[in-house]
Design an enzyme around this catalytic site. Structure first.
Site, PDB file in Angstrom:
ATOM      1  N   ASP A  89      26.097  15.609 -22.900  1.00  0.00           N
ATOM      2  CA  ASP A  89      26.973  16.233 -23.904  1.00  0.00           C
ATOM      3  C   ASP A  89      27.987  17.177 -23.278  1.00  0.00           C
ATOM      4  OD1 ASP A  89      24.405  16.549 -26.474  1.00  0.00           O
ATOM      5  OD2 ASP A  89      25.546  14.848 -25.717  1.00  0.00           O
ATOM      6  N   ARG A 125      23.827  10.061 -37.698  1.00  0.00           N
ATOM      7  CA  ARG A 125      22.692   9.345 -37.119  1.00  0.00           C
ATOM      8  C   ARG A 125      21.417  10.193 -37.121  1.00  0.00           C
ATOM      9  NH1 ARG A 125      21.722   8.173 -33.039  1.00  0.00           N
ATOM     10  NH2 ARG A 125      21.081   6.019 -33.164  1.00  0.00           N
ATOM     11  N   CYS A 140      27.291   4.008 -32.762  1.00  0.00           N
ATOM     12  CA  CYS A 140      28.376   4.969 -32.987  1.00  0.00           C
ATOM     13  C   CYS A 140      29.357   4.779 -31.831  1.00  0.00           C
ATOM     14  CB  CYS A 140      27.843   6.404 -33.032  1.00  0.00           C
ATOM     15  SG  CYS A 140      27.435   7.039 -31.413  1.00  0.00           S
ATOM     16  N   ARG A 186      32.074  18.515 -36.698  1.00  0.00           N
ATOM     17  CA  ARG A 186      30.662  18.150 -36.721  1.00  0.00           C
ATOM     18  C   ARG A 186      29.841  19.044 -35.802  1.00  0.00           C
ATOM     19  NH1 ARG A 186      29.418  11.896 -36.429  1.00  0.00           N
ATOM     20  NH2 ARG A 186      27.411  12.898 -36.760  1.00  0.00           N
ATOM     21  N   ARG A 227      22.990   2.817 -29.496  1.00  0.00           N
ATOM     22  CA  ARG A 227      22.000   3.811 -29.891  1.00  0.00           C
ATOM     23  C   ARG A 227      20.863   3.253 -30.740  1.00  0.00           C
ATOM     24  NH1 ARG A 227      25.046   9.296 -30.953  1.00  0.00           N
ATOM     25  NH2 ARG A 227      23.016  10.134 -30.363  1.00  0.00           N
ATOM     26  N   PRO A 228      20.072   2.389 -30.172  1.00  0.00           N
ATOM     27  CA  PRO A 228      18.947   1.802 -30.899  1.00  0.00           C
ATOM     28  C   PRO A 228      17.895   2.851 -31.263  1.00  0.00           C
ATOM     29  CG  PRO A 228      18.831   1.242 -28.574  1.00  0.00           C
ATOM     30  CD  PRO A 228      20.148   1.937 -28.781  1.00  0.00           C
ATOM     31  N   ILE A 229      16.958   2.466 -32.123  1.00  0.00           N
ATOM     32  CA  ILE A 229      15.892   3.406 -32.509  1.00  0.00           C
ATOM     33  C   ILE A 229      14.518   2.788 -32.228  1.00  0.00           C
ATOM     34  CG2 ILE A 229      17.218   4.658 -34.266  1.00  0.00           C
ATOM     35  CD1 ILE A 229      15.774   2.842 -36.372  1.00  0.00           C
ATOM     36  N   ASP A 230      14.486   1.804 -31.330  1.00  0.00           N
ATOM     37  CA  ASP A 230      13.220   1.116 -31.047  1.00  0.00           C
ATOM     38  C   ASP A 230      12.130   2.068 -30.570  1.00  0.00           C
ATOM     39  OD1 ASP A 230      15.101   1.220 -28.837  1.00  0.00           O
ATOM     40  OD2 ASP A 230      13.556   0.233 -27.658  1.00  0.00           O
ATOM     41  N   LYS A 275      23.610  23.000 -32.767  1.00  0.00           N
ATOM     42  CA  LYS A 275      23.657  21.860 -33.687  1.00  0.00           C
ATOM     43  C   LYS A 275      22.421  20.986 -33.499  1.00  0.00           C
ATOM     44  CE  LYS A 275      26.042  18.036 -32.612  1.00  0.00           C
ATOM     45  NZ  LYS A 275      25.287  16.774 -32.679  1.00  0.00           N
ATOM     46  N   ASN A 276      22.098  20.663 -32.244  1.00  0.00           N
ATOM     47  CA  ASN A 276      21.030  19.698 -32.000  1.00  0.00           C
ATOM     48  C   ASN A 276      19.639  20.288 -32.155  1.00  0.00           C
ATOM     49  OD1 ASN A 276      22.985  17.820 -31.698  1.00  0.00           O
ATOM     50  ND2 ASN A 276      22.861  17.715 -29.463  1.00  0.00           N
TER      51      ASN A 276
END
Ligand code: EPZ
Length: 426
Positions: A312, A99, A123, A404, A128-131, A22-23
């Site tokens: 995970d 995301r 989530c 998912r 879970r920032p995206i900085d 998946k990833n």
């Protein structure tokens, strides 16, 4: 709302195919935006998140053709053709569901010079920032502003290679910057890059598309930007987390299964931890053989970026340890809220106490089946694993979480003898 119903107690036997990762799929799909030629991905897992990503690519103007496959086949072949980008906006209603949509930001900015992507927001497992994604792209010359929940990024004169030194390891930020750097003018150096196998898969695919990347698999990636990339055909790697999850299932249920398409190396640090717990592995021509040797033993494990024990796999290992002899100490160092499976496992009789980032799991003689609630993808798998060993019936609600990340889970487990089925919920 569908449920998964499991009656525990069956040992498992037979071959269980492992699907594409998946990833890896979720970062290979946006890579198609980097070229106007078709990118064909083989061994693409049939997952809700892959479907969602396909819809997002369509929204941007890319076509996604799935080659015919028999219903019984696992995985499929999809060709993504981003000849013309008709929109550079990834809307909130798609991004909020997945995301990973943020991974269109880098490629779209590199290809079109502009990208508007809804901020993913948090989530269940953390905010879970995206900085790091944004700082990395700014180092390549992007002008970024955040307005009304959207990231608006511009690079009117195109991106320029730069030096990105991540203060902490981020899989997604590494992927976004790596893809953008492939079309930036000049050289980009990424230090403290994530080294997860899915990033190696992405880099290998990008090279097949004509990118110039060195240091693949190391924490320093050096990219010489190109004017354009070309199409390619690429097979998605096997899913190491799915393989580790089913290894935990076989270990808790007893019996022996062979994970088709997997091998010891794929499991990384999970292999050593599970061997310490009493699981025996062997590479065979049919795949990775997994069986519990005797009893299960408690372990101590902390999650870490690759090559450490993957976050995970934390929930799945915890489920296994509920039946191990002794007290296990698990520490979650990556996400701040990744213990939501604990109260649900406790409903099944598990003895777990959480102190901050650590959880002590004391093995119990028996688990009892119960109705439980899935809260996130890997938490829901931990409940399935516990249900396989619990006495009586377990019903896992909100199985959309499972869909998912696990392709046709109940079919795969039924085929190796589990008493498991999908039922329409109340
Ligand atoms: C990827 O998420 C995976 N998702 C996750 O898998 C996985 O748990 C995670 O990597 C870690 O291995 C996909 O690949 C689609 P990160 P990602 O950026 O990229 C912080 C699953 O179950 N951070 O490596 O979002 C972040 O909050 C999913 O399959 C920042 O602070 O993970 C976290 O604490 C769950 N700023 C840590 O870094 C940023 O800009 C690691 O996150 C980005 C991240």
């Amino acid at each position: 709302m569908d449920q998964i119903r499991i009656v525990g107690g069956r040992t498992l036997k037979g071959r269980l195919p492992i699907s594409g990762a998946k990833n890896a799929a979720l970062t290979l799909l946006p890579a198609a935006l980097l070229t106007d030629e078709p990118l064909t991905l083989r061994n693409l897992p049939r997952l809700a998140d892959v479907d969602t990503f396909g819809h997002l690519l369509n929204q941007l103007g890319a076509s996604t053709q799935v080659q015919g496959s028999r219903p019984e086949d696992f995985g499929r072949v999809m060709t993504v053709s981003a000849g013309r980008i008709t929109s550079t906006t990834a809307p909130y209603d798609i991004v909020r569901k997945m995301r990973a949509s943020i991974l269109v930001l880098g490629p779209m900015l590199a290809r079109e010079g502009v990208a508007t992507v809804s901020q993913p927001g948090g989530c269940a497992i953390g905010n879970r920032p995206i900085d790091l994604h944004l700082k990395g792209l700014e180092a390549l010359g992007a002008e970024i502003e955040l307005t009304s929940g959207y990231v608006r990024a511009k690079a009117p004169k195109g991106l320029v290679g730069g030096h990105v030194n991540f203060p902490m390891v981020s899989v997604g930020a590494t992927e976004n910057v790596l893809m953008a750097a492939c079309l930036a003018r000049g050289e980009t150096v990424i230090d403290n890059a994530a080294r997860e196998p899915e990033i190696v898969d992405l880099a290998t695919c990008l090279v097949a598309m004509g990118a110039d990347i060195s240091g693949i698999g190391t924490e320093r990636l050096v990219i010489q930007g190109k004017d354009r990339l070309h199409g390619a055909t690429y097979a998605v790697m096997a899913d190491r987390i799915e393989a580790g999850s089913y290894a935990c299932a076989a270990a808790i249920a007893g019996g022996e299964i062979v994970l088709g398409g997997a091998n010891k190396a794929l499991l990384g640090a999970s292999l050593g931890i599970l061997e310490e717990a009493g699981v025996a592995f062997a590479d065979t021509p049919q795949g990775l053989s997994v069986q519990r040797k005797n009893g299960l033993h408690a372990v101590t494990a902390s999650t870490a970026p690759w090559p450490g024990f993957p976050t995970d796999m934390q929930a799945q290992l915890m489920a296994l340890m509920t039946k191990a002899e002794g007290a296990s100490l698990l520490t979650e160092t990556i996400f701040e809220n990744r213990y939501m499976h604990v109260p649900e496992l406790a409903r099944m009789g598990a003895d777990i106490s959480v102190r901050g980032r650590s959880a002590v799991v004391r093995g119990v003689a028996a688990l009892t089946g119960a109705p439980v609630m899935a809260t996130d993808l890997r938490a829901s798998m931990s409940l399935v694993i516990a249900g396989l060993a619990a006495e009586g019936e377990t019903r896992v609600n909100r199985v959309y979480h499972l869909d998912r990340g696990y392709e046709r889970l109940e079919e795969k487990l039924q085929a190796v003898g589990a008493d498991i089925e999908r039922v329409s919920g109340d």
